[in-house]
Design an enzyme around this catalytic site. Structure first.
Site: not given
Ligand SMILES: [Zn+2]
Ligand SMILES: [Zn+2]
Length: 437
Positions: A105, A171-172, A216, A407
């Site tokens: 997305d 996902e957002e 990580r 973003h």
């Molecule tokens: Zn994002």
């Molecule tokens: Zn992302």
């Protein structure tokens, strides 16, 4: 121990064909595949970049992915969690099962990169016409995984085990009132028939330079939860506060006391916690004490226990402080289920580090700091051991701290990240599959 020495030890022990552990150097078949697929992946990425689609609306993207998987001889399942696509590759030899995930997305952002293949797409979001842009780099994730699928299919006969390719929507976050993303992919059973031994995902990131990978161990990205607190008082004239119950003063005290939830009650020497108020709504006129005040905000945590404790403490503060003012409160902490912590499995991360270092080169694998952002890859990582890693997006020579972040309308991906991302995902997959679960 030097790499050369390690290699000669391995050879002496006769471990050179299918080592149990990750290789210290890049596999020849990874380099070959990357070379062969480089131009295709760039082409896919530019096409996707020019045609971005919002969450749960990725119909063109999903069709492109499905057509590619079909052309490779796989049998993709489509329409999962609205537009999700999955496919299973069965290797020619027995071995473990892995899942590889990409998100498809884009975001309601109007692109301002000036690239020749910049998006001019628009869509309706929350009733408004907005620009649409792959400002988080999911175009890169999708095209990289299409390339990885093609490379692994070409190795099918010698490949041990099975690979589930997961192309997920939203996902957002899905549009208001819809389900979507990783949680919904799992709810629709993608890990039921195919239970992976491990799941891998990547994200291109502005805070790293192109050529760098980051990973990580343990908690990596935050749990993100929203809350909503409504303080109910009793309306009265501003000149006669004793004639009612003032929810504004009560709300102010709640905001003040809420600061102690993190600063006095959580062990922030262990892991950080953030609690922020984002909006206060209440009142219409200077001389009317209103009936109610609404407070909304966000909570970020890295540990399930701390997450639950902050929920309970904030709700408690809201209730008790409101009561002290004679007001009542409806505290929804959280108001809807948020995204859990994205945690990398420590043993799996330790095992896969050499794979990442092998493709990035010594000194180019960065220990990532904790990231206060959230990622719905966390849902997969809650199910099976996972490694989620980062691929540098900011061109070498530019300060990644000053580069436009993910973003941003200026988010810029150095396309060499496609090559490194592809090699990293392939090396990781092959090392794991050849090494056994
Ligand atoms: Zn994002
Ligand atoms: Zn992302």
């Amino acid at each position: 121990m030097s790499r050369l020495l390690l290699l000669s030890c391995a050879l002496a022990l006769g471990l050179s064909t299918h080592p149990v552990h990750a290789q210290a150097s890049q596999r020849a078949e990874v380099a070959d595949a990357a070379q062969r697929l480089q131009d295709k992946v760039v082409e896919w990425r530019r096409d996707l970049h020019q045609h971005p689609e919002l969450g749960n609306r990725e119909t063109r993207t999903a069709a492109l992915v499905a057509a590619h998987l079909r052309a490779l001889g796989l049998e993709p399942e489509t329409g999962i969690a609205t537009t999700g696509v999955t496919a299973v590759l069965k290797g020619g030899r027995p071995g473990p099962r892995i899942a590889l995930r990409a998100d498809m997305d884009a975001l309601p952002v109007t692109e301002a990169t000036g690239l020749p293949f910049a998006s001019r797409a628009t869509a309706t979001f929350n009733g408004e016409t907005v620009g649409v842009m792959h400002a988080c780099g999911h175009d890169a994730h999708t095209s990289i995984l299409m390339g990885v699928a093609e490379a692994l299919v070409a190795m099918r006969d010698e490949l041990p085990g099975e690979v589930l390719f997961v192309f997920q929507p939203a996902e957002e976050g899905p549009p208001d009132g819809e389900q979507g993303g990783a949680e919904e992919m799992l709810a629709q059973g993608i890990f039921k028939d195919f239970r992976p031994d491990a799941v891998f995902g990547l994200h291109v990131f502005s805070t790293l330079n192109a050529g760098q990978l980051g990973v990580r161990s343990g908690p990596t990205m935050a749990a993100s939860d929203r809350f909503n607190i409504v303080v109910q008082g009793r309306q009265t004239h501003g000149s006669r506060p004793w004639g009612g119950v003032d929810p504004i003063v009560a709300a102010a005290d709640i905001i003040g006391t809420a600061q102690t939830v993190v600063s006095r009650r959580q062990d922030i020497s262990r892991l950080p916690v953030v609690l922020s108020f984002g909006a206060i709504r209440g009142g219409v006129r200077f001389n009317i004490i209103p009936d109610r005040v609404e407070l909304v905000g966000t909570i970020r945590t890295f540990d399930e226990g701390m997450r639950e404790a902050v929920f309970a403490d904030l709700a408690n503060v809201a209730e008790k402080v409101a009561a002290a003012h004679g007001a009542t409160v409806v505290a929804k902490v959280p108001d809807i289920e948020g995204t859990p912590v994205t945690a990398n499995d420590p043993a799996l991360t330790a095992r896969m580090r050499p794979s990442l270092e092998a493709v990035a080169g010594t000194g180019n694998l960065v220990d990532m700091p904790l990231n206060m952002g959230a990622e719905d890859f966390s849902y997969y990582a809650r199910e099976v051991p996972a490694v989620f890693f980062f691929v540098g997006a900011t061109p070498a020579g530019q300060d990644p701290a000053k580069a436009p972040s993910n973003h941003s309308p200026q988010f810029f991906l150095d396309e060499s990240a496609l090559d490194l991302g592809l090699r990293a995902m392939l090396q990781l997959s092959l090392d794991y599959l050849h090494g056994g679960s």
